[in-house]
Design a protein around this motif. Structure first.
Motif, short mmCIF file in Angstrom:
data_model
loop_
_atom_site.label_atom_id
_atom_site.label_comp_id
_atom_site.label_asym_id
_atom_site.label_seq_id
_atom_site.Cartn_x
_atom_site.Cartn_y
_atom_site.Cartn_z
N PHE A 181 0.70 -1.27 0.08
CA PHE A 181 -0.02 -0.04 0.15
C PHE A 181 0.97 1.08 -0.03
CE2 PHE A 181 1.16 -0.64 4.51
CZ PHE A 181 0.98 0.68 4.96
N ARG A 182 0.46 2.61 -0.39
CA ARG A 182 1.11 3.69 -0.48
C ARG A 182 0.77 4.31 1.07
NH1 ARG A 182 3.82 6.47 -4.12
NH2 ARG A 182 3.24 4.88 -5.64
N MET A 183 1.81 4.51 1.62
CA MET A 183 2.00 5.15 3.05
C MET A 183 2.38 6.76 2.87
SD MET A 183 3.98 4.17 6.56
CE MET A 183 5.38 5.36 6.16
N TYR A 184 1.67 7.66 3.58
CA TYR A 184 1.80 9.02 3.39
C TYR A 184 2.63 9.72 4.66
CZ TYR A 184 -1.06 8.59 -0.52
OH TYR A 184 -1.70 8.09 -1.84
N LYS A 185 3.66 10.64 4.46
CA LYS A 185 4.24 11.39 5.56
C LYS A 185 4.54 12.65 5.09
CE LYS A 185 7.55 9.15 7.60
NZ LYS A 185 8.83 8.23 7.78
N PHE A 186 4.52 13.73 6.11
CA PHE A 186 5.10 15.02 5.84
C PHE A 186 6.48 14.83 5.46
CE2 PHE A 186 1.75 16.99 8.57
CZ PHE A 186 0.91 17.58 7.67
N ARG A 187 6.77 15.47 4.41
CA ARG A 187 8.24 15.24 3.68
C ARG A 187 8.94 15.95 4.76
NH1 ARG A 187 11.72 18.28 0.75
NH2 ARG A 187 10.09 20.12 0.57
N ARG A 226 13.93 17.83 10.94
CA ARG A 226 14.56 17.35 12.01
C ARG A 226 13.82 17.56 13.13
NH1 ARG A 226 19.37 19.41 9.76
NH2 ARG A 226 19.19 21.79 10.31
N PHE A 227 12.80 18.61 13.21
CA PHE A 227 11.92 18.85 14.18
C PHE A 227 10.74 17.81 14.06
CE2 PHE A 227 7.90 20.93 15.24
CZ PHE A 227 7.93 20.89 16.74
N ILE A 228 10.16 17.84 12.98
CA ILE A 228 8.98 17.02 12.75
C ILE A 228 9.29 15.50 13.00
CG2 ILE A 228 7.59 18.65 11.36
CD1 ILE A 228 8.34 17.10 8.95
N ARG A 229 10.46 15.30 12.64
CA ARG A 229 10.86 13.69 12.86
C ARG A 229 11.37 13.39 14.22
NH1 ARG A 229 12.97 11.05 8.33
NH2 ARG A 229 14.61 9.68 9.43
N LYS A 230 11.80 14.42 15.06
CA LYS A 230 12.13 14.22 16.44
C LYS A 230 10.86 14.02 17.16
CE LYS A 230 15.20 14.39 19.74
NZ LYS A 230 16.13 13.44 19.97
N THR A 231 9.73 14.91 16.85
CA THR A 231 8.58 14.94 17.54
C THR A 231 7.24 13.82 16.85
OG1 THR A 231 7.80 16.59 16.05
CG2 THR A 231 8.64 17.16 18.39
N SER A 232 7.89 13.20 15.72
CA SER A 232 7.10 12.42 15.16
C SER A 232 5.78 12.93 14.35
CB SER A 232 6.41 11.20 15.97
OG SER A 232 7.40 10.41 16.53
N LEU A 233 5.95 14.39 14.25
CA LEU A 233 4.83 14.93 13.58
C LEU A 233 4.63 14.64 11.92
CD1 LEU A 233 4.83 18.58 15.16
CD2 LEU A 233 3.29 16.69 15.64
N ASP A 234 5.84 14.00 11.57
CA ASP A 234 5.96 13.65 10.03
C ASP A 234 5.06 12.54 9.87
OD1 ASP A 234 7.71 12.12 11.61
OD2 ASP A 234 8.61 11.28 9.74
N GLU A 235 4.68 11.79 10.67
CA GLU A 235 3.76 10.74 10.73
C GLU A 235 2.40 10.90 10.52
OE1 GLU A 235 5.52 8.12 10.27
OE2 GLU A 235 7.45 8.04 11.24
N LEU A 236 1.91 12.26 11.05
CA LEU A 236 0.47 12.52 10.80
C LEU A 236 -0.29 12.16 9.69
CD1 LEU A 236 0.43 15.98 12.91
CD2 LEU A 236 -0.41 13.68 13.71
N PRO A 237 0.07 12.40 8.42
CA PRO A 237 -0.64 12.03 7.31
C PRO A 237 -1.26 10.50 7.20
CG PRO A 237 1.11 13.62 6.72
CD PRO A 237 1.39 12.94 8.27
N GLN A 238 -0.39 9.69 8.10
CA GLN A 238 -0.90 8.34 8.11
C GLN A 238 -2.21 8.18 8.63
OE1 GLN A 238 2.58 6.24 9.68
NE2 GLN A 238 4.02 7.77 8.57
N LEU A 239 -2.86 9.19 9.26
CA LEU A 239 -4.14 9.08 9.78
C LEU A 239 -5.11 8.81 8.51
CD1 LEU A 239 -4.27 12.02 12.04
CD2 LEU A 239 -4.33 9.70 12.84
#
Length: 226
Positions: A81-87, A124-137
């Motif tokens: 499947f295609r998974m989405y993240k903030f770049r 660096r910030f969004i990876r540290k806080t895992s905010l890059d994963e939010l589009p997986q909602l």
């Protein structure tokens, strides 16, 4: 809450085999889990929409590249499947990977590098806080993923999995899981697999809720993410 999950840490050993019949017959749990995933992810997408907009602007301003990054991942039973993240990396990050493979800082098939030169400033910030994963909602809404479960792997990682390792994908993959809240990048690949199998063996709505609460703590007090 941590002891409730971690006291069973030695319950899964390297030779363990997950009983697939037991997994298939967890009808009540699976129904409740999917209902909770659908409702919670839908509400989160609405409530967090201002944050999505803010992150999109920051990413766009940072290097003018695309806001989102998508990638083919391996999910339940080896499905794709295609998974989405903030770049969080430069637009040519995948091309640069071949030059960095020998600098991998984690055992096993995954690639992790603490000071990865491909990561952008906002990345660096969004990876540290895992905010890059939010589009997986969005992936949770579609049913590709669950809020809690083993992380989906890349196709290049999956081909190197042993039969034992593949057991971690007998269930729907998740946005967060026991590995993420138990050490994340500080753990080896084999430790990650064992934690995933531990979760699968003892999964329940209560354990899912505990992991979600611990995930919120990790977001606000990040330590091992990079």
């Amino acid at each position: 809450m941590e002891n409730h999950l971690e006291k069973k840490q030695h319950a899964v050993v390297r030779s363990a085999t997950i009983d697939q019949d037991v997994l298939a017959n967890q009808h009540v749990y699976l129904t409740l889990k999917r209902s909770f995933d659908f409702i919670a992810s839908g509400l989160a997408l609405v409530i967090l929409s201002p944050l999505f907009l803010l992150l999109a602007i920051l990413i766009k301003v940072d290097d003018r590249g695309p806001v989102f990054f998508s990638q083919i991942r391996i999910g339940k039973d080896g499905s794709r499947f295609r998974m989405y993240k903030f770049r969080s990396m430069g637009v040519d990050a995948e091309k640069q990977l071949a030059k960095l493979v020998d600098k991998n800082e984690i055992d096993g098939t995954m690639f992790k590098m603490k000071h990865d030169p491909r990561v952008t400033r906002i990345g660096r910030f969004i990876r540290k806080t895992s905010l890059d994963e939010l589009p997986q909602l969005y992936n949770v809404q579609r049913g590709d993923m669950s809020l809690v479960g083993p992380r989906p792997c890349l196709p290049r990682e999956y081909v190197e999995y042993s039969d034992y390792d593949k057991q971690r994908l007998l269930v729907t993959p998740g946005c967060t899981g026991l590995w993420q809240v138990s050490g994340r990048n500080a753990l080896s690949f084999s430790q990650m697999v064992n934690l995933d199998l531990q979760y699968i063996t003892h999964r329940s709505i209560l354990n899912d809720i505990i992991i979600l609460f611990r995930t919120v703590k990790v977001i606000f007090m990040p330590n091992q993410a990079y």
